[in-house]
Design an enzyme around this catalytic site. Sequence first.
Site, PDB file in Angstrom:
ATOM      1  N   ARG A 165       0.974  -1.193   0.115  1.00 28.56           N
ATOM      2  CA  ARG A 165      -0.167  -0.145  -0.525  1.00 28.56           C
ATOM      3  C   ARG A 165       0.776   0.975   0.038  1.00 28.56           C
ATOM      4  O   ARG A 165       2.021   1.466   0.299  1.00 28.56           O
ATOM      5  CB  ARG A 165      -1.139   0.084   1.566  1.00 28.56           C
ATOM      6  CG  ARG A 165      -2.436  -1.603   1.271  1.00 28.56           C
ATOM      7  CD  ARG A 165      -2.669  -1.373   2.462  1.00 28.56           C
ATOM      8  NE  ARG A 165      -3.601  -0.064   3.115  1.00 28.56           N
ATOM      9  CZ  ARG A 165      -3.809   0.491   3.827  1.00 28.56           C
ATOM     10  NH1 ARG A 165      -3.260   0.276   5.118  1.00 28.56           N
ATOM     11  NH2 ARG A 165      -4.734   1.971   3.719  1.00 28.56           N
ATOM     12  N   SER A 225       0.321   3.596   1.701  1.00 28.97           N
ATOM     13  CA  SER A 225       0.714   4.936   3.354  1.00 28.97           C
ATOM     14  C   SER A 225       1.786   5.142   2.677  1.00 28.97           C
ATOM     15  O   SER A 225       2.883   3.900   3.626  1.00 28.97           O
ATOM     16  CB  SER A 225      -0.201   4.334   3.930  1.00 28.97           C
ATOM     17  OG  SER A 225       0.640   3.035   4.564  1.00 28.97           O
ATOM     18  N   LYS A 255      -2.011  -8.754  11.020  1.00 34.04           N
ATOM     19  CA  LYS A 255      -3.219  -8.234  12.124  1.00 34.04           C
ATOM     20  C   LYS A 255      -4.356  -8.433  10.919  1.00 34.04           C
ATOM     21  O   LYS A 255      -5.278  -8.787  11.031  1.00 34.04           O
ATOM     22  CB  LYS A 255      -4.100  -7.986  13.070  1.00 34.04           C
ATOM     23  CG  LYS A 255      -2.864  -5.861  12.836  1.00 34.04           C
ATOM     24  CD  LYS A 255      -3.381  -5.546  13.612  1.00 34.04           C
ATOM     25  CE  LYS A 255      -3.252  -4.079  13.513  1.00 34.04           C
ATOM     26  NZ  LYS A 255      -4.827  -3.405  12.368  1.00 34.04           N
ATOM     27  N   ASP A 256      -4.201  -8.023   9.125  1.00 35.20           N
ATOM     28  CA  ASP A 256      -5.428  -7.303   8.756  1.00 35.20           C
ATOM     29  C   ASP A 256      -5.196  -8.781   8.074  1.00 35.20           C
ATOM     30  O   ASP A 256      -6.338  -8.780   6.920  1.00 35.20           O
ATOM     31  CB  ASP A 256      -4.701  -6.618   8.277  1.00 35.20           C
ATOM     32  CG  ASP A 256      -4.636  -5.095   8.350  1.00 35.20           C
ATOM     33  OD1 ASP A 256      -5.258  -4.992   9.548  1.00 35.20           O
ATOM     34  OD2 ASP A 256      -3.789  -4.623   8.098  1.00 35.20           O
ATOM     35  N   THR A 278     -10.811   5.513  17.895  1.00 32.57           N
ATOM     36  CA  THR A 278      -9.915   4.459  17.452  1.00 32.57           C
ATOM     37  C   THR A 278     -10.985   3.788  16.977  1.00 32.57           C
ATOM     38  O   THR A 278     -11.632   4.137  16.306  1.00 32.57           O
ATOM     39  CB  THR A 278      -9.780   3.059  18.642  1.00 32.57           C
ATOM     40  OG1 THR A 278      -9.402   1.942  18.417  1.00 32.57           O
ATOM     41  CG2 THR A 278     -10.975   2.816  19.477  1.00 32.57           C
ATOM     42  N   SER A 324     -10.758   0.408  16.259  1.00 30.32           N
ATOM     43  CA  SER A 324     -11.466  -0.879  15.749  1.00 30.32           C
ATOM     44  C   SER A 324     -12.216  -1.132  16.832  1.00 30.32           C
ATOM     45  O   SER A 324     -12.106  -0.702  18.314  1.00 30.32           O
ATOM     46  CB  SER A 324      -9.732  -1.343  16.515  1.00 30.32           C
ATOM     47  OG  SER A 324      -9.556  -2.187  17.545  1.00 30.32           O
ATOM     48  N   ARG A 355     -12.206  -3.822  19.383  1.00 28.98           N
ATOM     49  CA  ARG A 355     -11.418  -4.185  20.238  1.00 28.98           C
ATOM     50  C   ARG A 355     -11.545  -3.362  20.931  1.00 28.98           C
ATOM     51  O   ARG A 355     -11.464  -3.575  22.092  1.00 28.98           O
ATOM     52  CB  ARG A 355     -10.161  -5.378  19.524  1.00 28.98           C
ATOM     53  CG  ARG A 355      -9.235  -5.828  20.467  1.00 28.98           C
ATOM     54  CD  ARG A 355      -8.080  -6.792  20.009  1.00 28.98           C
ATOM     55  NE  ARG A 355      -7.481  -5.784  19.222  1.00 28.98           N
ATOM     56  CZ  ARG A 355      -6.488  -4.241  19.715  1.00 28.98           C
ATOM     57  NH1 ARG A 355      -6.457  -4.707  21.084  1.00 28.98           N
ATOM     58  NH2 ARG A 355      -6.138  -4.055  19.234  1.00 28.98           N
ATOM     59  N   ARG A 356     -10.321  -2.326  20.228  1.00 27.60           N
ATOM     60  CA  ARG A 356      -9.724  -1.657  21.663  1.00 27.60           C
ATOM     61  C   ARG A 356     -10.842  -0.653  22.031  1.00 27.60           C
ATOM     62  O   ARG A 356     -10.715  -0.105  23.172  1.00 27.60           O
ATOM     63  CB  ARG A 356      -9.044  -0.311  20.897  1.00 27.60           C
ATOM     64  CG  ARG A 356      -7.559  -0.768  20.090  1.00 27.60           C
ATOM     65  CD  ARG A 356      -7.205  -0.024  19.634  1.00 27.60           C
ATOM     66  NE  ARG A 356      -5.478  -0.481  18.653  1.00 27.60           N
ATOM     67  CZ  ARG A 356      -5.304  -0.361  17.797  1.00 27.60           C
ATOM     68  NH1 ARG A 356      -5.676   0.347  16.868  1.00 27.60           N
ATOM     69  NH2 ARG A 356      -3.768  -1.089  17.016  1.00 27.60           N
ATOM     70  N   ARG A 359     -10.661   6.876  11.182  1.00 34.76           N
ATOM     71  CA  ARG A 359      -9.832   6.351  10.144  1.00 34.76           C
ATOM     72  C   ARG A 359      -9.052   7.331  10.124  1.00 34.76           C
ATOM     73  O   ARG A 359      -8.464   8.778  10.459  1.00 34.76           O
ATOM     74  CB  ARG A 359     -11.007   6.220   9.061  1.00 34.76           C
ATOM     75  CG  ARG A 359     -11.373   5.034   9.132  1.00 34.76           C
ATOM     76  CD  ARG A 359     -12.104   4.417   7.877  1.00 34.76           C
ATOM     77  NE  ARG A 359     -11.012   3.883   7.682  1.00 34.76           N
ATOM     78  CZ  ARG A 359     -11.134   4.040   5.623  1.00 34.76           C
ATOM     79  NH1 ARG A 359     -11.756   4.590   4.742  1.00 34.76           N
ATOM     80  NH2 ARG A 359     -10.045   3.988   5.078  1.00 34.76           N
ATOM     81  N   GLY A 360      -8.047   6.495   9.109  1.00 36.61           N
ATOM     82  CA  GLY A 360      -6.969   7.879   8.466  1.00 36.61           C
ATOM     83  C   GLY A 360      -5.549   7.013   8.857  1.00 36.61           C
ATOM     84  O   GLY A 360      -5.544   6.251  10.116  1.00 36.61           O
ATOM     85  N   ASN A 361      -3.877   7.877   8.585  1.00 35.24           N
ATOM     86  CA  ASN A 361      -3.208   7.703   8.518  1.00 35.24           C
ATOM     87  C   ASN A 361      -2.821   7.939  10.185  1.00 35.24           C
ATOM     88  O   ASN A 361      -3.128   9.145   9.972  1.00 35.24           O
ATOM     89  CB  ASN A 361      -2.344   7.602   7.827  1.00 35.24           C
ATOM     90  CG  ASN A 361      -2.240   9.614   7.255  1.00 35.24           C
ATOM     91  OD1 ASN A 361      -2.505  10.360   8.156  1.00 35.24           O
ATOM     92  ND2 ASN A 361      -1.890  10.085   6.833  1.00 35.24           N
ATOM     93  N   VAL A 362      -1.491   7.594  10.203  1.00 37.41           N
ATOM     94  CA  VAL A 362      -1.380   7.853  11.528  1.00 37.41           C
ATOM     95  C   VAL A 362      -1.258   9.438  12.084  1.00 37.41           C
ATOM     96  O   VAL A 362      -1.443   9.812  13.113  1.00 37.41           O
ATOM     97  CB  VAL A 362       0.144   7.298  11.854  1.00 37.41           C
ATOM     98  CG1 VAL A 362       0.739   8.375  13.596  1.00 37.41           C
ATOM     99  CG2 VAL A 362       0.411   5.992  11.698  1.00 37.41           C
ATOM    100  N   ARG A 386      -4.710  10.562  12.628  1.00 33.84           N
ATOM    101  CA  ARG A 386      -5.299   9.939  13.553  1.00 33.84           C
ATOM    102  C   ARG A 386      -4.888  10.665  14.968  1.00 33.84           C
ATOM    103  O   ARG A 386      -5.602  11.267  16.018  1.00 33.84           O
ATOM    104  CB  ARG A 386      -5.286   8.541  13.851  1.00 33.84           C
ATOM    105  CG  ARG A 386      -5.567   8.137  12.735  1.00 33.84           C
ATOM    106  CD  ARG A 386      -5.881   6.324  12.965  1.00 33.84           C
ATOM    107  NE  ARG A 386      -5.918   5.297  11.512  1.00 33.84           N
ATOM    108  CZ  ARG A 386      -6.828   4.144  12.076  1.00 33.84           C
ATOM    109  NH1 ARG A 386      -7.333   3.602  12.673  1.00 33.84           N
ATOM    110  NH2 ARG A 386      -7.186   3.624  11.026  1.00 33.84           N
ATOM    111  N   CYS A 404     -11.427  -9.318  11.719  1.00 34.35           N
ATOM    112  CA  CYS A 404     -10.370  -8.174  12.757  1.00 34.35           C
ATOM    113  C   CYS A 404     -11.990  -6.879  13.030  1.00 34.35           C
ATOM    114  O   CYS A 404     -11.726  -6.009  13.542  1.00 34.35           O
ATOM    115  CB  CYS A 404      -9.422  -7.860  11.449  1.00 34.35           C
ATOM    116  SG  CYS A 404      -9.885  -6.965  10.327  1.00 34.35           S
TER     117      CYS A 404
END
Length: 306
Positions: free
Chosen positions: A8, A10, A83-84, A126, A128, A130-131, A148-151, A154, A241
């Site tokens: 990807r 990113s 994990k994806d 988040t 997720s 799960r989080r 959503r989005g890149n680091v 966020r 996920c």
Amino acid sequence: MKLRLGTRASELARTQSGMVARDIEAAAAARGIDLTVELVHITTEGDVNRASLVGLSQTGVFVNALRDALLADECDLLVHSLKDIPVEQPAEIELAAVPPREDVRDALCTLGAGIDDLPAGALVGTGSPRRAAQVLALRPDLRVEGIRGNVDTRLGKLHDGFDAVVLAAAGLSRLGRLDDATELFAPEAMVPAPGQGALSIEIRPDADPEWADVVRSLDDADTRAAVIAERAVLQVLEAGCAAPVAAHATVDGATLTLHARVVNTAGTLALNETASGPAAQAASVGRRIGHTLLGRGAGRLMGGTP
């Protein structure tokens, strides 16, 4: 010899893929093989669809386009965040290597406050479930919203109405931004996602053995055993996920220990199971825990039943 590594576009994906590319080149050089690896950027639906990925992620939205490119000979190998990846590995694609794992923990990022210091009603972001569920289990008085989005996007939420965001420590570490984490959750307090912190390298099974064996040499046996156990839990629970399912395995010598947790979306109920067994039987350990969780009602928790 030149290899094309599909990734990807990113920043995090390019960083992770660049790390793997350099490791492959170094491993090849150690064998006297002249090999270079170039990155090929693949656009996925998740990169162009700005809607929530909670439903899409169950079908591997960040994986399918990359795998299609591999099978179409647009690249020679792929790097994913493990994990994806859906738990069922396609027969036409080989999971050639799982390199040594990065930090498995989740990171709380704030403008200074730790999880215990956030005020009641503070807004946590988040992407997720799960989080989100585990944040609410730790602090039921907080509010959680999906982001959503890149680091950078966020972390930017901290200046746009959010009091905290939760990210994977591994991603921050690979980007050299672990200092942006205010607090790292112990894996016992917030159990990671199955495969979190690990990368996967995929190739076609009929790849040229000269370079394919170099790629396979990057595999770390302990990391592979751990993620096999964790993902076996997901497979038994038939969860993707998007489900609030967590699992974390460690390997000590020949023994693997696995802790799995299923939480309802409100964070009010949680099921925990821990088991140990031979690392060589990692999948069996994971399946055993998965069936135990099912027998205790994990299906109802994953469905959001209070």
